[in-house]
Design an enzyme around this catalytic site. Sequence first.
Site, PDB file in Angstrom:
ATOM      1  CE1 TYR A 268      -3.412   2.831   0.558  1.00 16.54           C
ATOM      2  CE2 TYR A 268      -2.006   3.481   2.403  1.00 16.54           C
ATOM      3  CZ  TYR A 268      -3.048   3.764   1.530  1.00 16.54           C
ATOM      4  OH  TYR A 268      -3.709   4.959   1.602  1.00 16.54           O
TER       5      TYR A 268
ATOM      6  N   GLY B  54      -6.351   5.237  -0.187  1.00 17.42           N
ATOM      7  CA  GLY B  54      -7.715   5.209   0.303  1.00 17.42           C
ATOM      8  C   GLY B  54      -8.518   4.121  -0.390  1.00 17.42           C
TER       9      GLY B  54
END
Length: 492
Positions: free
Chosen positions: A52, A59
Amino acid sequence: MVELTGDSLTLKQMEEILYNDDKITLNSDALARVKKGREAVENIVQNDRTVYGINTGFGKFSDVKIDEKDTKALQLHLIRSHACGVGEPFPEVVSRAMVVLRLNALMKGFSGIRADVLERFAYMVNHKIHPVIPQQGSLGASGDLAPLSHLALVLVGEGFVWKDGKPISAKDVWREHGLSPIVLEAKEGLALINGTQAMTAQGVVNYLEAEKLAYDSEWIAAMTMESLKGITDAFHPAIHEARGYAEQISVAERMLEWLKGSGLTTKQGELRVQDAYSIRCIPQVHGATFQVLSYVKEKLEIEMNAATDNPLIFDDGEIVVSGGNFHGQPIAFAMDFLKIGMAELANISERRIERLVNPQLNEGLPPFLSSEPGLQSGAMILQYSAASLVSENKTLAHPASVDSIPSSGNQEDHVSMGTIGSRHAYQIIKNVRNVLAIEALCAMTACMYQNVENMAPRTREKLEALRDIVSPIDQDRIFAADIQKIEQFLCI
């Protein structure tokens, strides 16, 4: 010179950096950790591991994989798109604090950012290059994304910085200093903006100003006591030791020190048996505010040295974990608590002002401290202003932390609103300072109707310091200027 390690920054050191322009240096062992963290990120990119924020979107876009060739562009897009702050800029001192705190958090080595970026941050602090950062637009999770994006824009030469109180282009500033803007590498944009440093920076400034005001409130209250011939028995150590709160005991001790040698104070039974609560309960009320300050200090010093990025990198990149350290709930609670504690200092101060000016309560002083009651209004409207400020504080003291609005397609479905709480706390503190300035002006004037020679030496010294900047109320004038001068006198 303050050395940043990522683990040991204190509020006292922040005070030196913010108000005495102390320079900073970066700890070599911490920089070694930073370099290891960066190597881990580079290995992740080269090995095409899906992590990530390094090679994914953000998000709700966290499931979108990003090609290696686009990882740099991803970071710049992130900064630009997240720079959505609005409203008035943070005070420059808060901007300076934000740079220091973001730098200190990144020095922990868990964020995968290059040491070069951190050295540029240190250069900014040491050369007073302070970003222009709008105050509004943060939900307080995922951290202070919008404010920190405006900070990061300065690094890449696309934002604005303060110069002589005016915003100028960061690109022009780097040119003046002979430096090029930073080109962000993989994860660095996210590392720069995923944190709680806006609410914490404002919180640091709040705490430092609030602590000074809390101490100032004691000598101001002591002058009020002398002008009203207050009873010092209420500060007897046995009373406060019987209850057991250390902060209450300390306030009572300091009040007796301020009033030591006073010929204006009284003992119980000399004029009256006991004083009103706003006089008699100074240790209990002011002491409770110091309890709040102790709580806030503890939380701030933890957060100042916290890793609030996401994801965090451990064990040379073997462990990369997405978590939620960017969530500002601890600081949100602390700022809401600070709002209440400081609002009460103004509440009790305003009640003392009322006792100074009200002819039914002020022990024979002139009505509204007027030299010609009726013809001249004296301090009548000063009390109105104080009442207005404490009423406004009651609205501002409503806790921001009880609110939450989902964002990012409901991926980020609970947020702290800590930055709103921190901003409102600062507004309350400014209001408190003005209320105390009004009490100081009224108390100084009231003391002049007593025998000043009989004041305690320490309060007399404060009275003379006040008289150097304003005159007692001897006739009606534009009192706004007096309040402003005393308010500045009470600033750090």
